[in-house]
Design a protein around this motif. Sequence first.
Motif: not given
Length: 122
Positions: A69-90
């Motif tokens: 899931x990608x999200x962003x906080x413009x007040x903090x000039x930050x973008x996030x990437x929440x990565x769940x169920x990670x696989x070795x191919x990630x």
Amino acid sequence: QEQLVESGGGLVQAGGSLRLSCSASGRSFRNYAMGWFRQAPGKEREFVAAISWRSSITAYADSVKGRFTISRDNAENTVFLQMNSLKPEDTAVYYCGCSPVVSSRSDSYDYWGQGTQVTVSS
């Protein structure tokens, strides 16, 4: 000077989670879309996810849909990437970039960070 700095990478077991952050500084990224790409050894950089300035539009690679899931906080000039169920191919170096439009094409992005390593063990 424009700068994007990624953080949050690391080593995690398959099935685990990580949250990447990308902080922007040095200029206004107002109205810019932000994206995450990744590059594994010996492979080309590939699109992961992107988000519009107001977060009204998101896009994901098929390989990560339902897990990331990608999200962003413009007040903090930050973008996030929440990565769940990670696989070795990630496993890859993950980069963030900014673009005038939401795009899966790396050549649409004007600025890039230095990357953060994500390693998923089996």
